[in-house]
Write a protein that holds these residues in place. Sequence first.
Motif, PDB file in Angstrom:
ATOM      1  N   PHE A  88       0.837  -1.132   0.115  1.00 53.93           N
ATOM      2  CA  PHE A  88      -0.233  -0.013   0.036  1.00 53.93           C
ATOM      3  C   PHE A  88       0.981   1.392   0.278  1.00 53.93           C
ATOM      4  CE2 PHE A  88      -2.706  -3.177   2.228  1.00 53.93           C
ATOM      5  CZ  PHE A  88      -3.708  -3.157   1.369  1.00 53.93           C
ATOM      6  N   GLY A  89       2.163   1.163   0.169  1.00 53.67           N
ATOM      7  CA  GLY A  89       2.983   2.550   0.475  1.00 53.67           C
ATOM      8  C   GLY A  89       2.627   3.226   1.477  1.00 53.67           C
ATOM      9  N   LYS A  90       2.269   4.495   1.161  1.00 54.30           N
ATOM     10  CA  LYS A  90       2.057   5.589   2.125  1.00 54.30           C
ATOM     11  C   LYS A  90       0.490   5.477   2.646  1.00 54.30           C
ATOM     12  CE  LYS A  90       5.858   8.549   1.775  1.00 54.30           C
ATOM     13  NZ  LYS A  90       6.146  10.469   1.347  1.00 54.30           N
ATOM     14  N   LYS A  91      -0.252   4.755   1.883  1.00 53.75           N
ATOM     15  CA  LYS A  91      -1.661   4.817   1.992  1.00 53.75           C
ATOM     16  C   LYS A  91      -2.001   3.501   2.616  1.00 53.75           C
ATOM     17  CE  LYS A  91      -2.489   7.726  -2.089  1.00 53.75           C
ATOM     18  NZ  LYS A  91      -3.121   7.670  -3.408  1.00 53.75           N
ATOM     19  N   VAL A  92      -1.514   2.943   3.635  1.00 61.57           N
ATOM     20  CA  VAL A  92      -1.842   1.810   4.421  1.00 61.57           C
ATOM     21  C   VAL A  92      -3.158   2.123   5.155  1.00 61.57           C
ATOM     22  CG1 VAL A  92      -1.104   0.371   6.201  1.00 61.57           C
ATOM     23  CG2 VAL A  92       0.633   1.298   4.777  1.00 61.57           C
ATOM     24  N   PRO A  93      -4.051   1.089   4.882  1.00 54.39           N
ATOM     25  CA  PRO A  93      -5.580   1.329   5.633  1.00 54.39           C
ATOM     26  C   PRO A  93      -5.122   1.315   7.164  1.00 54.39           C
ATOM     27  CG  PRO A  93      -5.581  -0.451   3.907  1.00 54.39           C
ATOM     28  CD  PRO A  93      -4.076   0.034   4.065  1.00 54.39           C
ATOM     29  N   GLY A  94      -6.115   1.992   7.749  1.00 53.64           N
ATOM     30  CA  GLY A  94      -6.116   2.047   9.145  1.00 53.64           C
ATOM     31  C   GLY A  94      -6.110   0.675   9.912  1.00 53.64           C
ATOM     32  N   ARG A  95      -6.899  -0.269   9.377  1.00 55.58           N
ATOM     33  CA  ARG A  95      -7.048  -1.493  10.128  1.00 55.58           C
ATOM     34  C   ARG A  95      -5.398  -2.165   9.984  1.00 55.58           C
ATOM     35  NH1 ARG A  95      -8.910  -2.443   5.118  1.00 55.58           N
ATOM     36  NH2 ARG A  95      -8.297  -4.363   3.922  1.00 55.58           N
ATOM     37  N   PHE A  96      -4.644  -1.864   9.375  1.00 55.26           N
ATOM     38  CA  PHE A  96      -3.153  -2.338   9.401  1.00 55.26           C
ATOM     39  C   PHE A  96      -2.176  -1.678  10.040  1.00 55.26           C
ATOM     40  CE2 PHE A  96      -4.672  -4.282   5.226  1.00 55.26           C
ATOM     41  CZ  PHE A  96      -5.355  -5.445   5.756  1.00 55.26           C
ATOM     42  N   ARG A  97      -2.620  -0.433  10.418  1.00 60.12           N
ATOM     43  CA  ARG A  97      -1.577   0.648  10.867  1.00 60.12           C
ATOM     44  C   ARG A  97      -0.704   0.125  12.088  1.00 60.12           C
ATOM     45  NH1 ARG A  97       1.754   3.915   8.929  1.00 60.12           N
ATOM     46  NH2 ARG A  97      -0.316   4.434   7.472  1.00 60.12           N
ATOM     47  N   GLY A  98      -1.429  -0.701  12.971  1.00 62.13           N
ATOM     48  CA  GLY A  98      -0.604  -1.248  14.292  1.00 62.13           C
ATOM     49  C   GLY A  98       0.500  -1.975  13.906  1.00 62.13           C
ATOM     50  N   MET A  99       0.403  -2.876  12.871  1.00 62.67           N
ATOM     51  CA  MET A  99       1.305  -3.872  12.417  1.00 62.67           C
ATOM     52  C   MET A  99       2.384  -3.179  11.687  1.00 62.67           C
ATOM     53  SD  MET A  99      -0.401  -7.631  11.349  1.00 62.67           S
ATOM     54  CE  MET A  99      -1.847  -6.602  10.203  1.00 62.67           C
ATOM     55  N   VAL A 100       2.042  -2.023  11.026  1.00 63.98           N
ATOM     56  CA  VAL A 100       3.283  -1.019  10.425  1.00 63.98           C
ATOM     57  C   VAL A 100       3.838  -0.180  11.530  1.00 63.98           C
ATOM     58  CG1 VAL A 100       3.324   1.048   9.020  1.00 63.98           C
ATOM     59  CG2 VAL A 100       1.885  -0.642   8.302  1.00 63.98           C
ATOM     60  N   ASN A 101       3.204   0.236  12.594  1.00 60.41           N
ATOM     61  CA  ASN A 101       3.849   0.783  13.733  1.00 60.41           C
ATOM     62  C   ASN A 101       4.823  -0.239  14.404  1.00 60.41           C
ATOM     63  OD1 ASN A 101       2.642   3.163  13.168  1.00 60.41           O
ATOM     64  ND2 ASN A 101       0.923   2.894  14.689  1.00 60.41           N
ATOM     65  N   ARG A 102       4.579  -1.206  14.537  1.00 61.96           N
ATOM     66  CA  ARG A 102       5.293  -2.325  15.033  1.00 61.96           C
ATOM     67  C   ARG A 102       6.728  -2.584  14.418  1.00 61.96           C
ATOM     68  NH1 ARG A 102       5.873  -3.640  19.847  1.00 61.96           N
ATOM     69  NH2 ARG A 102       7.187  -5.778  19.325  1.00 61.96           N
ATOM     70  N   HIS A 103       6.666  -2.230  12.784  1.00 60.52           N
ATOM     71  CA  HIS A 103       7.632  -2.373  11.919  1.00 60.52           C
ATOM     72  C   HIS A 103       8.519  -1.008  12.081  1.00 60.52           C
ATOM     73  CE1 HIS A 103      10.377  -3.760   8.810  1.00 60.52           C
ATOM     74  NE2 HIS A 103      10.091  -2.411   8.165  1.00 60.52           N
ATOM     75  N   VAL A 104       7.966   0.036  11.957  1.00 53.86           N
ATOM     76  CA  VAL A 104       8.612   1.265  11.878  1.00 53.86           C
ATOM     77  C   VAL A 104       9.275   1.786  13.129  1.00 53.86           C
ATOM     78  CG1 VAL A 104       8.603   3.744  11.355  1.00 53.86           C
ATOM     79  CG2 VAL A 104       7.162   1.819  10.070  1.00 53.86           C
ATOM     80  N   LEU A 105       8.340   1.561  14.275  1.00 51.95           N
ATOM     81  CA  LEU A 105       9.003   1.937  15.547  1.00 51.95           C
ATOM     82  C   LEU A 105       8.788   0.696  16.376  1.00 51.95           C
ATOM     83  CD1 LEU A 105       7.408   5.535  16.020  1.00 51.95           C
ATOM     84  CD2 LEU A 105       9.813   4.877  15.650  1.00 51.95           C
ATOM     85  N   PRO A 106       9.747  -0.316  16.609  1.00 54.20           N
ATOM     86  CA  PRO A 106       9.586  -1.414  17.570  1.00 54.20           C
ATOM     87  C   PRO A 106       9.964  -1.028  18.882  1.00 54.20           C
ATOM     88  CG  PRO A 106      11.735  -1.470  16.209  1.00 54.20           C
ATOM     89  CD  PRO A 106      10.831  -0.367  15.765  1.00 54.20           C
ATOM     90  N   VAL A 107       9.257  -1.572  19.792  1.00 58.23           N
ATOM     91  CA  VAL A 107       9.078  -1.430  21.297  1.00 58.23           C
ATOM     92  C   VAL A 107      10.006  -2.627  22.169  1.00 58.23           C
ATOM     93  CG1 VAL A 107       7.752  -1.165  23.337  1.00 58.23           C
ATOM     94  CG2 VAL A 107       6.791  -0.282  21.002  1.00 58.23           C
ATOM     95  N   PRO A 108      11.210  -2.247  22.452  1.00 56.83           N
ATOM     96  CA  PRO A 108      11.920  -3.314  23.113  1.00 56.83           C
ATOM     97  C   PRO A 108      11.199  -3.373  24.472  1.00 56.83           C
ATOM     98  CG  PRO A 108      13.066  -0.931  23.024  1.00 56.83           C
ATOM     99  CD  PRO A 108      11.889  -0.958  22.163  1.00 56.83           C
ATOM    100  N   ARG A 109      11.250  -4.725  24.867  1.00 55.77           N
ATOM    101  CA  ARG A 109      10.771  -5.106  26.123  1.00 55.77           C
ATOM    102  C   ARG A 109      11.693  -4.978  27.389  1.00 55.77           C
ATOM    103  NH1 ARG A 109       5.558  -4.791  24.256  1.00 55.77           N
ATOM    104  NH2 ARG A 109       4.957  -6.329  23.019  1.00 55.77           N
ATOM    105  N   MET A 110      12.086  -3.739  27.644  1.00 59.16           N
ATOM    106  CA  MET A 110      13.139  -3.511  28.557  1.00 59.16           C
ATOM    107  C   MET A 110      12.679  -3.833  29.772  1.00 59.16           C
ATOM    108  SD  MET A 110      15.420  -2.333  26.778  1.00 59.16           S
ATOM    109  CE  MET A 110      16.532  -2.080  28.258  1.00 59.16           C
ATOM    110  N   ASP A 111      11.260  -3.472  30.357  1.00 62.07           N
ATOM    111  CA  ASP A 111      11.138  -3.808  31.891  1.00 62.07           C
ATOM    112  C   ASP A 111      10.835  -5.062  32.062  1.00 62.07           C
ATOM    113  OD1 ASP A 111      11.157  -0.970  32.325  1.00 62.07           O
ATOM    114  OD2 ASP A 111       9.081  -0.625  31.932  1.00 62.07           O
TER     115      ASP A 111
END
Length: 277
Positions: free
Chosen positions: A119-142
């Motif tokens: 989809f490029g920059k036009k990713v549907p909102g329903r997939f945004r959570g998975m895209v965020n996991r790719h672009v900004l991963p959250v390390p499990r520090m705590d």
Amino acid sequence: TTPYQAGRRAMAVNLSDIASMGGKPTYALVSLGLPADFPVRSCDRLFEGMRDELLPHRAHIVGGNLARTEKRLIVDVTLVGEVDPSRVLTRGGARVGDRIYVTGHLGASGAGLQALKVFGKKVPGRFRGMVNRHVLPVPRMDLGRRISRSGVASAMIDVSDGVAGDLHHVCARSGVGAEIREDLLPLPERIGEIAKISGTSVLELALHSGEDYELLFTVPPRVSARRIRALPGASGIPVTEIGRIVRREEGYTLIDSRGKRRPLAPVGWDHFRMGKG
């Protein structure tokens, strides 16, 4: 990916390595290779991203190096951390009979990458959570520190190259085999949609796509389920049992949804071949 996001991501993937040993980050060294036309403002934003990723952990950038490159931006991070020597976790402690656990969900980052490719920059909102996991991963520090302090784990690694590949690293270092159950793999919502749209499979994304930066750890059978359930605390991060450690002679296998065993290929990201291997 913006320069700010690239900075956060570069630091997050290093934080994940510290988390996988139950450690606390302290200081970072950053070396940059910059093309001549790379804007100063973008360089500032890159560092702001790295700084903001470190701030919650009270860690700091203390030095590094700058050099010119012909075309490509190069970001190289060395992150130092510390951990109680009696609580440090490595890849080498897994024993036969241990149960295998992972935090969070598997395949979210890989599915996010596939969504961006489709989809490029036009990713549907329903997939945004998975895209965020790719672009900004959250390390499990705590959670990494909680697992370390609890004393329940025998070995731990972060899932950066794909769970099949990273678990194999644990097995190789520990001198054991493993079996994973397909029906226990914790999957994000809508991963099936992304797999269908992109022409891949859910199992491929969950086992081999990598860059989830979740934690995979092994637990001796004597540890109670109650202690495992208590690990996430108030974070709400799921912790899921996906298989068990077996003797090396029993191999490295996947038990599919029909109960059939088949060899599990330890395929993940190969940093020297720049692809799966």
